[in-house]
Design a protein around this motif. Structure first.
Motif, short mmCIF file in Angstrom:
data_model
loop_
_atom_site.label_atom_id
_atom_site.label_comp_id
_atom_site.label_asym_id
_atom_site.label_seq_id
_atom_site.Cartn_x
_atom_site.Cartn_y
_atom_site.Cartn_z
N PRO A 89 0.81 -1.24 0.00
CA PRO A 89 0.00 0.00 0.00
C PRO A 89 0.84 1.27 0.00
CG PRO A 89 0.00 -0.99 2.18
CD PRO A 89 0.71 -1.96 1.28
N GLU A 90 2.11 1.18 0.37
CA GLU A 90 2.92 2.40 0.45
C GLU A 90 3.23 3.01 -0.91
OE1 GLU A 90 5.48 -1.28 0.51
OE2 GLU A 90 3.75 -0.52 1.66
N ILE A 91 3.12 2.23 -1.99
CA ILE A 91 3.40 2.77 -3.33
C ILE A 91 2.11 3.12 -4.07
CG2 ILE A 91 5.57 1.51 -3.47
CD1 ILE A 91 4.15 -0.45 -5.37
N HIS A 92 1.00 3.06 -3.40
CA HIS A 92 -0.27 3.30 -4.07
C HIS A 92 -0.36 4.72 -4.65
CE1 HIS A 92 -4.55 3.37 -4.93
NE2 HIS A 92 -4.62 2.07 -4.65
N ALA A 93 0.09 5.71 -3.87
CA ALA A 93 0.02 7.10 -4.34
C ALA A 93 0.91 7.31 -5.57
CB ALA A 93 0.43 8.05 -3.22
N PHE A 94 2.11 6.71 -5.55
CA PHE A 94 3.00 6.84 -6.71
C PHE A 94 2.41 6.19 -7.95
CE2 PHE A 94 6.28 4.76 -9.30
CZ PHE A 94 6.93 5.88 -9.79
N VAL A 95 1.82 5.02 -7.79
CA VAL A 95 1.25 4.31 -8.93
C VAL A 95 0.07 5.07 -9.52
CG1 VAL A 95 0.11 2.17 -9.65
CG2 VAL A 95 2.08 2.09 -8.11
N ASP A 96 -0.70 5.74 -8.66
CA ASP A 96 -1.83 6.54 -9.16
C ASP A 96 -1.36 7.64 -10.11
OD1 ASP A 96 -3.90 5.19 -8.00
OD2 ASP A 96 -3.87 6.37 -6.14
N TYR A 97 -0.20 8.22 -9.83
CA TYR A 97 0.34 9.26 -10.71
C TYR A 97 1.07 8.65 -11.91
CZ TYR A 97 -0.74 12.89 -7.30
OH TYR A 97 -1.39 13.76 -6.46
N TYR A 98 1.74 7.54 -11.69
CA TYR A 98 2.52 6.94 -12.78
C TYR A 98 1.62 6.41 -13.89
CZ TYR A 98 6.03 4.11 -15.16
OH TYR A 98 6.87 3.57 -16.11
N VAL A 99 0.44 5.93 -13.55
CA VAL A 99 -0.44 5.36 -14.56
C VAL A 99 -0.95 6.42 -15.53
CG1 VAL A 99 -2.68 5.61 -13.41
CG2 VAL A 99 -2.23 3.57 -14.78
N VAL A 100 -0.80 7.71 -15.18
CA VAL A 100 -1.22 8.79 -16.08
C VAL A 100 -0.38 8.78 -17.36
CG1 VAL A 100 -1.45 11.30 -16.28
CG2 VAL A 100 -2.05 10.16 -14.16
N LEU A 101 0.83 8.19 -17.30
CA LEU A 101 1.68 8.12 -18.51
C LEU A 101 1.06 7.24 -19.59
CD1 LEU A 101 5.22 7.74 -16.88
CD2 LEU A 101 4.18 9.79 -17.88
N GLY A 102 0.00 6.54 -19.28
CA GLY A 102 -0.69 5.74 -20.28
C GLY A 102 -2.02 6.29 -20.70
N GLN A 103 -2.45 7.41 -20.13
CA GLN A 103 -3.72 8.01 -20.53
C GLN A 103 -3.56 8.79 -21.82
OE1 GLN A 103 -5.38 10.26 -17.30
NE2 GLN A 103 -5.70 8.47 -16.00
N ARG A 104 -4.59 8.72 -22.64
CA ARG A 104 -4.49 9.29 -23.98
C ARG A 104 -4.31 10.80 -23.98
NH1 ARG A 104 -6.87 7.18 -28.35
NH2 ARG A 104 -6.18 5.27 -27.34
N GLY A 105 -5.12 11.52 -23.20
CA GLY A 105 -5.08 12.98 -23.25
C GLY A 105 -3.75 13.59 -22.85
N PRO A 106 -3.26 13.36 -21.63
CA PRO A 106 -1.99 13.99 -21.23
C PRO A 106 -0.80 13.58 -22.08
CG PRO A 106 -3.18 13.15 -19.31
CD PRO A 106 -3.87 12.62 -20.52
N THR A 107 -0.70 12.28 -22.41
CA THR A 107 0.47 11.85 -23.19
C THR A 107 0.43 12.41 -24.61
OG1 THR A 107 -0.72 9.81 -23.76
CG2 THR A 107 0.74 9.75 -21.86
N ALA A 108 -0.76 12.45 -25.22
CA ALA A 108 -0.86 12.98 -26.59
C ALA A 108 -0.50 14.45 -26.63
CB ALA A 108 -2.27 12.75 -27.14
N VAL A 109 -0.90 15.21 -25.62
CA VAL A 109 -0.58 16.64 -25.59
C VAL A 109 0.93 16.85 -25.44
CG1 VAL A 109 -0.83 18.74 -24.23
CG2 VAL A 109 -2.83 17.36 -24.77
N MET A 110 1.56 16.10 -24.53
CA MET A 110 3.00 16.27 -24.32
C MET A 110 3.81 15.88 -25.55
SD MET A 110 3.67 15.14 -20.35
CE MET A 110 2.82 13.56 -20.47
#
Length: 339
Positions: free
Chosen positions: A77-98
């Motif tokens: 559970p200690e890495i849950h917060a990090f994984v929540d942010y890291y998974v954004v690297l696979g979302q279409r909107g933020p990655t496509a814009v960058m």
């Protein structure tokens, strides 16, 4: 006075695209070589093997259920917060814009629309292929599973293959596909593989995907990158069509500017008066152009030197005197007075 048309930002962008590339040697287009075709065939075989293993509820499906019951988000559970942010690297909107921002800068530097068009073509292929597979197989995710040990296929789901993993492969892998040097391509390819697999394992950690979803999504994204050279002629034609559309728009805009200019002063027509001879018509004479002030003068109205100097009147400006004679004549000799 003729004034130049003020260029807009879009005009400056297209004007820069008309120039010659600064680094034409670095604009090599990948081709479908035998090595790439072999990789494409191997990845396609891996893709079909994953689909077949899930369809027959093989050991891969049992592994999916074991990982789901393990519940990684409860184990670490200690890495849950990090994984929540890291998974954004696979979302279409933020990655496509960058990625689009970076490729737009490259298009500006290299004077070509190919990087942006390649990104658009890859995302279009991703939507068509991965979307069709998702809704075609209709697999339910771990949170909505109904029967323990089943493959959960054809039940109206949309998680097989993993869209996050496939999107991470395509959006970050397009940077490796458009790399300028072989060394940069190798490093970016390795970075893409690690990032996309990390995104996939993050979804498994959060319990939103099966492990087999991640493997199939990784293969789906890699197939799109490997097949991109087949679409390079289409990308070239699309770029030529966009620039041709720009040229036609410029031509139409220029013709509209020419027709909107005034043709000249209006001509007043008067009816003829009976009994009066009409004067012969004269050709209109263009008004003489005004003399432009010299470049070295300060701005403002200026007059000629002859207008600024007073005109000297004829004759002498002194009042007449009886004893004075003009300068041009010699004075008369005075009579000698006796002492």
């Amino acid at each position: 006075m003729r004034t130049e048309r003020k260029l807009t930002r879009l005009d400056r962008v297209f004007a820069r695209l008309d120039r010659e590339p600064e680094r034409p040697a670095l604009l090599a287009v990948p081709e479908m070589s035998r090595h790439r075709i072999a990789l494409f065939a191997g990845t396609l075989a891996f893709y079909l093997a994953i689909v077949w293993a899930v369809l027959i509820s093989s050991w891969l499906v049992r592994l999916d259920w074991q990982v789901m019951f393990f519940r990684p988000y409860q184990q670490w559970p200690e890495i849950h917060a990090f994984v929540d942010y890291y998974v954004v690297l696979g979302q279409r909107g933020p990655t496509a814009v960058m990625v689009a921002a970076w490729l737009g800068w490259r298009s500006w530097r290299q004077h070509t629309l190919r990087p942006l068009l390649a990104l658009g073509a890859s995302l279009l292929l991703l939507n068509v292929t991965v979307g069709a597979a998702k809704y075609g197989m209709g697999r339910l995710g771990p949170h909505y599973a109904t029967t323990i040990g089943s493959n959960e296929m054809w039940l109206g789901g949309d998680i097989f293959p993993s869209g996050h993993t496939a999107n991470a492969v395509v959006t970050w892998g397009i940077l490796a596909y458009l790399a300028s040097t072989p060394r940069a391509r190798r490093w970016l390819s390795a970075l893409m593989a690690v990032t996309s697999l990390g995104v996939g394992m993050s979804t498994v950690y959060l319990g939103t995907h099966w492990l087999s979803d991640v493997l199939l999504g990784w293969a789906a994204g890699l197939l799109i990158l490997l097949a991109l050279p087949w679409f390079e002629p289409l990308i070239t034609r699309a770029e030529a069509w966009i620039l041709g559309l720009r040229d036609r728009w410029y031509a139409r805009r220029g013709s509209e500017d020419a027709t909107s200019r005034p043709a000249g002063p209006p001509v007043i027509l008067t009816p003829p008066v009976p009994g009066r001879e009409e004067a012969p018509s004269r050709e209109p004479v263009a008004s003489p152009r005004t003399t432009r002030a010299p470049a070295h003068l300060a701005p403002g109205p200026h007059t000629a030197r002859s207008d600024r100097m007073p005109v000297t009147p004829a004759g002498s400006r002194r009042p007449p005197h009886a004893d004075r004679h003009p300068r041009s004549t010699a004075p008369a000799a005075r009579p000698l007075s006796g002492g």
